[in-house]
Design an enzyme around this catalytic site. Structure first.
Site, PDB file in Angstrom:
ATOM      1  N   ASN A 161     -40.319  10.276 109.154  1.00 52.00           N
ATOM      2  CA  ASN A 161     -39.164   9.427 110.714  1.00 52.00           C
ATOM      3  C   ASN A 161     -39.507   8.293 110.507  1.00 52.00           C
ATOM      4  OD1 ASN A 161     -40.249  11.933 112.064  1.00 52.00           O
ATOM      5  ND2 ASN A 161     -42.686  11.096 112.837  1.00 52.00           N
ATOM      6  N   ARG A 185     -41.334  17.084 110.021  1.00 53.53           N
ATOM      7  CA  ARG A 185     -41.349  16.751 108.462  1.00 53.53           C
ATOM      8  C   ARG A 185     -42.624  17.959 107.606  1.00 53.53           C
ATOM      9  NH1 ARG A 185     -44.698  11.597 109.256  1.00 53.53           N
ATOM     10  NH2 ARG A 185     -45.100  12.324 111.045  1.00 53.53           N
TER      11      ARG A 185
END
Length: 93
Positions: free
Chosen positions: A36, A18
């Protein structure tokens, strides 16, 4: 402007996916977000100029060095005019 949603599977959580995605998106001037998902995958939305968004989609197929990407699903969406940069969102909320 184009907008694409990607869902990436494999070993993509716990490998800085990320944060690296955010940095790459900022480098190419792409807006959107990444988070996520509960099943261990990562979802991202990329919005911006077509070439820049395609660069992010290509990056998503590889990810950061520690990632092991097994699959990437890409879907096109209507642009929403995101212009507020790129953010890492909380997991699966």
């Amino acid at each position: 402007m184009v907008r694409k949603r990607v869902v990436v599977t494999g070993r993509v959580q716990g490998v800085f996916y990320r944060d690296t995605c955010r940095r790459v998106a900022q480098e190419y001037g792409v807006s959107g977000w990444v988070r996520n998902l509960e099943d261990g995958s990562v979802m991202a939305v990329f919005e911006g100029e077509p070439d820049a968004v395609e660069t992010l989609v290509r990056w998503a197929r590889q990810g950061p060095p520690a990632a092991v990407v097994e699959g990437v699903e890409v879907s096109e969406e209507e642009p929403e005019g995101l212009g507020g940069g790129f953010e890492v969102r909380s997991s699966w909320s």
